[in-house]
Enzyme design. Structure first.
Site, PDB file in Angstrom:
ATOM      1  N   SER A 149       0.633  -1.288  -0.014  1.00 32.18           N
ATOM      2  CA  SER A 149      -0.030  -0.010   0.040  1.00 32.18           C
ATOM      3  C   SER A 149       0.782   1.345  -0.038  1.00 32.18           C
ATOM      4  CB  SER A 149      -1.014   0.030   1.168  1.00 32.18           C
ATOM      5  OG  SER A 149      -0.385   0.069   2.550  1.00 32.18           O
ATOM      6  N   LYS A 199      -6.894   3.256   8.449  1.00 31.77           N
ATOM      7  CA  LYS A 199      -5.969   4.399   7.944  1.00 31.77           C
ATOM      8  C   LYS A 199      -6.496   5.878   8.059  1.00 31.77           C
ATOM      9  CE  LYS A 199      -3.570   1.053   4.749  1.00 31.77           C
ATOM     10  NZ  LYS A 199      -3.352   0.868   3.512  1.00 31.77           N
TER      11      LYS A 199
END
Length: 778
Positions: free
Chosen positions: A679, A722
């Site tokens: 990511s 996140k």
């Protein structure tokens, strides 16, 4: 019995004689013996013939099945009479050994033979040594029997032949061996035979005596213990403690217990073994332990579930703030179970509902306490099974009873501790179960958590089928990567990603603060903590997904307040004196003030976090890329893809080819912390472009997404965690992959209100908007 007469070799005649012969079946007479003999028709004829002859002598020989005896013994008739029962008998005294010759005629009905007495030579020195050795052995045998008078008689015999013939009185010699001695005229040969036989007898006697001694001691010990035990029972009865004996009556306890038929049969079999086993048998203790375990299990005990959905939701809301998805799942479970019970369908396919819930999330978000609330909601017993660090399969399935110190597994112990067959069992830290040479506990959990198998779960210690289908299992985990796929497939995942700042303040106000006020021995009226103080703690003193550190700081502040002047009000300005200066402040603007630094978003075992990626251009003209920061293989590949994309699109991005000839160093700070995952691809690409263009990345921007060689932004996981981390770090804009847009439905509304989320499908969309327009001079 007539005493034996000791012969002297000088008395032995050397001429042959005609004598009537008497064959005996049951006894063997050697020279120097005297014995009563029952007189049948043939024996009577031989005795009568002997009495009519000179000297009243006859020849006595053993009757053999396969042949006639070669040797006999000359005997005289000492007395004729009857036994006590009236049977005719005669007392015969034997003399010398004689060789049987041919048959001859004689008076009467008796059989006459020619008998030649065996001459006896003078004994040699070797013969006397053998005689001395044999005498010692005979004395040893007699001493064991305490025959002291016979020892004196044997000690007085000097002639070796006479000493050897005393073996006719030995009870340990068989008739066959005595016949062999009779037919061995050589004295030295007879002594050698007797020495070997006597030694064998002494060896056997020692073994027999040892065995007899051990058995006698064991019996005496058992009798003594039995007597003491009976005396102890009597003393307890006199003291009024006789009811303690009822615990030892396992048969009555098994018959009185409410057990399933199969369990009752198995228990009664063990009771029978216990009754047959002695107290010294080690199996007795093992059987008692097994029976105690079986009788302690609540085979027929079940609690009644509460099916009031409104009351259940109220309990969950009272105990926990937020966690709407978890609460909805529990309420759904209760609702479906209530419908089954209302229709008489208490089981599915003959088994329980098989609900296995996995609560996954960072530490401190309330996974364990949520299990307690579920048990309270259902009105069930709650028991916790800690699996962190368990590496032995026997901890789940139990030890086999053949092992010393065997115990049932943790599942059986949890059922026994709960006292019901349908408790709520919390399998804590299921992601930290290990495996080694002792087995794989995670594999053993498959049978426990599989609804198709756990209705007949078999613990190795119990070796009985245990129905776990009514147990509600709730597992907790911090990360999902370490859970085996087969085990993960049997559980229903519910993620608890963490709390927003507003959630933390509410939890602190409604749950943490009252609990810590009580623990600090304060009352609610003595101290007040303002909401500004709570928000400052949540923003600048902690940066975690849960509230554990938050609660520790509250406890620290309240302890200091409790030692000061009361009442007191804790405001934001007081926190510095109470708990120190803030540990966390937004630093994105400071970190991204120079080109080559971008802010990414990541997920760790502690929840979401921000990740700064730095790029630097090194002197030289050989090119190349080096990466540091404890990166995994996947993250290193992302760095290589990023530099390849930049090289391929350098002209479009406005990057001069000469810059790419310099070596590039890519670093992810916090090098002691392992980092991996795809990511960070867009973040690395943005950092490289920022470095090569000399344009800084905007401080308020964070990003996440995997990048491909063509620049496509691919989806990633952990969106909610996140975004929570971005909010905690003070970011206001976040770039997400387009295919992650559905994940925004799980993000709290206040987080989405605080962030501007850009949905992108190509990395150029990030590069066009995330970089400042102002060039920074090198």
């Amino acid at each position: 019995m007539v005493e034996p007469r000791v012969l002297n070799s000088s008395e032995v005649p050397v001429t042959s004689k005609r004598l009537p012969v008497l064959f005996l079946d049951d006894i063997v007479l050697l020279p120097g013996m005297a014995a009563p003999v029952e007189l049948d028709e043939k024996a009577q004829a031989a005795v009568d013939a002997a009495r009519t002859s000179a000297g009243s002598e006859l020849l006595i020989a053993p009757r053999l099945e396969d042949r006639y005896a070669s040797y006999g013994v000359v005997a005289t008739v000492e007395q004729v009479g009857k036994f006590r029962g009236g049977t005719p008998a005669a007392v015969l005294r034997t003399g010398v050994r004689a060789k049987i010759g041919s048959g001859v005629t004689g008076p009467g009905a008796a059989l006459w033979v020619e008998a030649e007495p065996v001459p006896v030579s003078k004994p040699s020195a070797a013969t006397r040594e053998l005689a001395a050795e044999y005498k010692k052995l005979v004395v040893s045998v007699l001493q064991r029997r305490e025959a002291w008078q016979v020892i004196d008689s044997v000690s007085a015999i000097d002639d070796p032949g006479d000493l050897a013939d005393t073996a006719g009185w030995a009870p340990y010699l068989s008739s066959d061996r005595k016949r062999e001695l009779l037919e061995t005229p050589d004295v030295e040969a007879r002594l050698r035979l007797l020495i070997d036989w006597t030694r064998d007898f002494l060896a056997e006697s020692e073994v027999s005596e040892k065995i007899e001694h051990d058995v006698r001691e064991s019996v005496e010990k058992r009798n003594r213990e039995y007597l003491l035990r009976e005396q102890l029972k009597a003393i307890r009865k006199e003291l009024g403690e006789g009811e303690a004996d009822d615990k030892d009556d396992y048969r009555a306890r098994v018959e009185a217990a409410d057990l399933p038929d199969a369990v009752r049969e198995a228990a009664l079999r063990e009771v029978e073994k216990l009754e047959r086993a002695g107290d010294q048998n080690p199996e007795a203790g093992w059987i008692r332990s097994w029976l105690d375990t079986v009788l302690d299990l609540p085979w027929a005990v079940r609690t009644t579930d509460s099916t009031d959905l409104e009351a259940a939701r109220a309990v969950l809301d009272t105990d926990h703030h937020g966690l709407d998805e978890v609460k909805e799942r529990i309420v759904e479970y209760l609702g479906v179970r209530a419908r089954r019970e209302s229709r008489g369908l208490t089981t599915v396919g003959g088994r329980g509902s098989g609900a296995v819930i996995l609560l996954a999330g960072p530490p401190g978000v309330g996974k364990t306490s949520l299990g307690e609330s579920v048990a309270k909601t259902l009105s069930r017993k709650f028991v916790r099974v800690a699996l962190g660090g368990v590496r032995d399969e026997a901890e789940i399935r139990g030890h086999r009873r053949t092992y010393v110190g065997a115990l049932p597994g943790r599942i059986v112990r949890a059922i026994r501790e709960a006292g019901t067959m349908n408790p709520v069992v919390l399998l804590d830290e299921v992601d930290k179960v290990g495996s080694d040479y002792r087995g794989d506990p995670a594999a053993a959990l498959l049978e426990v958590l599989d609804p198709a198998q756990n209705h007949t779960f078999r613990d190795h210690y119990l070796d009985l089928d245990l129905d776990l289908s009514d147990v509600l299992f709730i597992a907790t985990a911090n990360t999902l990567e370490t859970i085996p796929q087969a085990l993960f497939d049997r559980m229903e995942l519910i993620t608890i990603d963490g709390y927003t700042a507003n959630d933390k303040v509410a939890i602190a106000r409604d749950f943490l603060l009252p609990r810590q006020i009580e623990r600090a021995a304060l009352s609610p009226g003595e101290v007040t903590v303002t909401e500004d103080a709570l928000r400052l703690i949540a923003a600048d003193y902690t940066r975690e997904a849960g509230v554990r550190s938050f609660e520790r700081l509250l406890a620290k502040a309240l302890r200091k307040v409790a030692l000061g002047t009361l009442p007191a009000t804790v405001d934001a300005a007081d926190l510095k004196d109470l708990i120190g200066r803030p540990r966390f402040t937004p630093d994105a603007a400071e970190r991204t003030a120079v080109p080559g630094v971008s802010t990414g978003l990541a997920v760790t075992g502690m929840g979401g976090d921000v990740l700064y990626i730095e790029a630097s251009l090194l002197p030289g003209d050989k090119g190349g890329l080096s990466v540091t920061g404890q990166l995994g293989d996947v993250m290193k590949e992302s760095a290589q893809i990023a530099i390849s994309y930049v090289r391929a699109h350098a002209g479009e991005l406005g990057i001069s080819p000469e810059q790419l000839d310099h070596p590039i160093h890519l670093h992810v700070p916090a090098g002691a912390v392992p980092k991996d995952g795809p990511s960070a691809g867009v973040t690395m690409t943005t950092a490289l472009v920022s470095l090569l263009l000399g344009r800084t990345v905007r401080a308020e921007v964070g990003m996440t997404g995997e990048v491909s060689l063509t620049g496509r932004v691919l989806p990633i996981g952990g969106v909610k965690q996140k975004l929570l981390a971005a909010q905690r770090a003070g970011l206001t804009e976040v770039y997400l992959p387009q295919r992650n847009e559905p994940d925004l439905d799980d993000v709290p509304a206040d987080v989405l209100d605080a962030l501007t989320v850009h949905i992108v499908s190509d990395v150029r969309e990030i590069l066009d908007t995330a970089l400042d327009d102002v060039l920074v001079a090198a």
